[in-house]
Enzyme design. Structure first.
Site, PDB file in Angstrom:
ATOM      1  N   GLU A 132       1.667  -4.041   1.522  1.00 19.37           N
ATOM      2  CA  GLU A 132       0.488  -4.415   2.298  1.00 19.37           C
ATOM      3  C   GLU A 132       0.303  -3.310   3.313  1.00 19.37           C
ATOM      4  O   GLU A 132       1.017  -3.237   4.311  1.00 19.37           O
ATOM      5  CB  GLU A 132       0.693  -5.779   2.960  1.00 19.37           C
TER       6      GLU A 132
ATOM      7  N   CYS B 232      -4.228  -4.794  10.538  1.00 23.94           N
ATOM      8  CA  CYS B 232      -4.670  -4.179   9.282  1.00 23.94           C
ATOM      9  C   CYS B 232      -6.004  -4.763   8.819  1.00 23.94           C
ATOM     10  O   CYS B 232      -6.863  -4.049   8.308  1.00 23.94           O
ATOM     11  CB  CYS B 232      -3.615  -4.383   8.196  1.00 23.94           C
TER      12      CYS B 232
END
Length: 464
Positions: A236, A270
């Site tokens: 990720e 993110c």
């Protein structure tokens, strides 16, 4: 003022609010690394045979431990990476709820699954995979760790955490809480490893898989090592999510969503709303409301509950962000607000709004990890989709419209791991999170995350 988080012999935490060094953490020696690898392997050999009720009971106990130590965890996050205390407390509660959600719903996800083979001849068993090495970032020192560790442990694996060097205190505190909750030694372990030790761990036969949340550079390097060792990994990585506001959107709701989507955790997320694409007919109205809302955000001491914007986690990250802002302005963007390092102690950066941002500019193409929003004008929904997809990243995205059916169809054209209609992007245990392109591969959370680190074993039965 200079700031670093690593030395040849170890890492240290530095208070981003004051700049003071908190504590030095020596890197693990070869003997300490060997001990950690052996301990996590031994923990797996026992834990893989544990009954699911014992695993869920541990999760419930961990949830209680997190809540009991919520203030200590939140204060440590504030001390080490500058998270506003109210947001830190919310992160701990979210992590506790995660434990309880998986304790309630996880066992059914691990049940043997029937197939389409007639007469119940074939089933799929979800078996533990082995010790998992986890390389985690600093921006969510509790939630990011727990959202990976909880399903990994519930599936019957053990978990070896290599945290970011500036949040080692958070990692050690988590280990203490999980151990006190009744976790066997080595089931959740922490190692302060340098790059060489990470490489050694990946190559070690006792490590079965690797999970990483972090930068594209770090993810690519670790994925290459994992591939060479033929080991499963989940990545990720970065994101430059689009936040699309169509002309028929509820502008007040969209502004509120954009504030949360861009400025929570000081924009160091993110899945933050980094590129805000607004249809031309409502751009002026949206911009006026948005700038006013950004001006109203309270900047200050992260230990105060009213603070919304605290310091950035590291001095070097603030410097990089400022350079990206300056580059974007030099390329022709307009500064509506902020755009400067706040003078005085601490890594504070003024909440910033850039307008007239175009495709190809720095803040459009690069990930800006901090409190900077880029406003981009689009003529219609088709252009919004095209520009949303004009990125090397593909993590999440947001789409705002009163026409839900139209929004659903448009969402299918956005090439990301998730799209949120009339909501900023967020993570939730009930749905998977992950990305495509340079945002990585694999998924966390939901049954997808629970099964990522299992062996889906086919069981075929023929009657004698």
């Amino acid at each position: 003022m200079t700031q670093s988080v690593a030395t040849p012999t170890g890492a240290f935490s530095r208070n981003p609010t004051s700049g003071e060094i908190i504590k030095h953490y020596p890197f693990a020696s070869a003997d300490q690394l060997e001990s950690a690898l052996q301990q996590t392997a031994e923990a797996f050999s026992r834990w893989k045979n544990s009954a699911l009720p014992a695993r869920t009971a541990l999760l419930i106990s961990i949830a209680a431990g997190l809540r009991k130590n919520a203030n200590a965890l939140a204060e440590m996050m504030t001390l080490e990476m500058g998270k506003p205390i109210s947001q830190g407390l919310a992160e701990v509660e979210k992590s506790a709820s995660l434990c309880e959600w998986y304790a309630e719903h996880g066992p059914a996800m691990l049940d043997p699954e029937p197939t389409l083979v007639p007469d119940n001849k074939a089933w799929v068993n979800y078996l533990p995979l082995g010790p998992v090495l986890s390389v985690m970032p600093w921006n969510f020192p509790v939630w990011q760790v727990m959202r990976g560790a909880v399903p990994i442990i519930l599936a019957g694996n053990s978990y070896l955490l290599k945290p970011a060097p500036n949040v080692m205190g958070c990692a050690w505190l988590l280990q203490e809480i999980i151990s006190a909750a009744g976790a066997p030694a080595g089931l959740f372990a922490v190692i302060n490893a340098d790059n060489a030790a990470v490489a050694t761990s990946i190559q070690d036969a006792r490590i079965a898989a690797i999970t990483v949340t972090g930068s594209v550079r770090a993810g690519a390097a670790i994925a290459a090592m994992a591939g060479a060792a033929l080991k499963k990994c989940v990545m990720e990585l970065g994101g430059s999510d689009a936040f699309i506001v169509l002309a028929d959107a509820d502008l007040d709701a969209a502004v509120k969503g954009a504030i949360a989507g861009r400025f929570v955790n000081n924009g160091q997320i993110c899945i933050a709303a980094k590129r805000i694409l607004v249809e031309a007919p409502v751009l002026a109205a949206f911009t006026e409301k948005f700038v006013a809302a950004v001006k109203a955000l309270k900047i200050g001491d992260p230990r105060e509950t009213a603070t919304y914007i605290g310091p950035m986690a590291r001095y070097d990250l603030r410097e990089e962000l400022h350079q990206q802002v300056q580059a974007t302005l030099a390329e022709g963007a307009t500064l509506l607000l902020g755009g400067e390092k706040i003078a005085g102690e601490g890594n504070y950066y003024a909440p910033t709004v850039l307008s007239n941002v175009k495709a190809g500019m720095t803040s459009f193409t690069q990930e800006l990890f901090g409190p900077v929003a880029s406003l981009i004008e689009v003529q219609d929904a088709a252009e919004a989709i095209r520009l949303a997809n004009d990125s090397e990243f593909g993590l999440g995205g947001s789409l705002w419209s009163r026409d839900i059916e139209k929004a659903r169809k448009l969402a299918l054209q956005i090439y990301t791991g998730g799209v949120f209609i009339n909501s900023p992007s967020f993570s939730d245990p009930r749905v998977p999170i992950g990305g495509v392109k340079k945002s990585g591969f694999g998924r966390e959370l939901s049954h997808f995350g629970l099964r990522e680190f299992t062996n889906p074993q086919t069981l075929w039965i023929e009657q004698p």
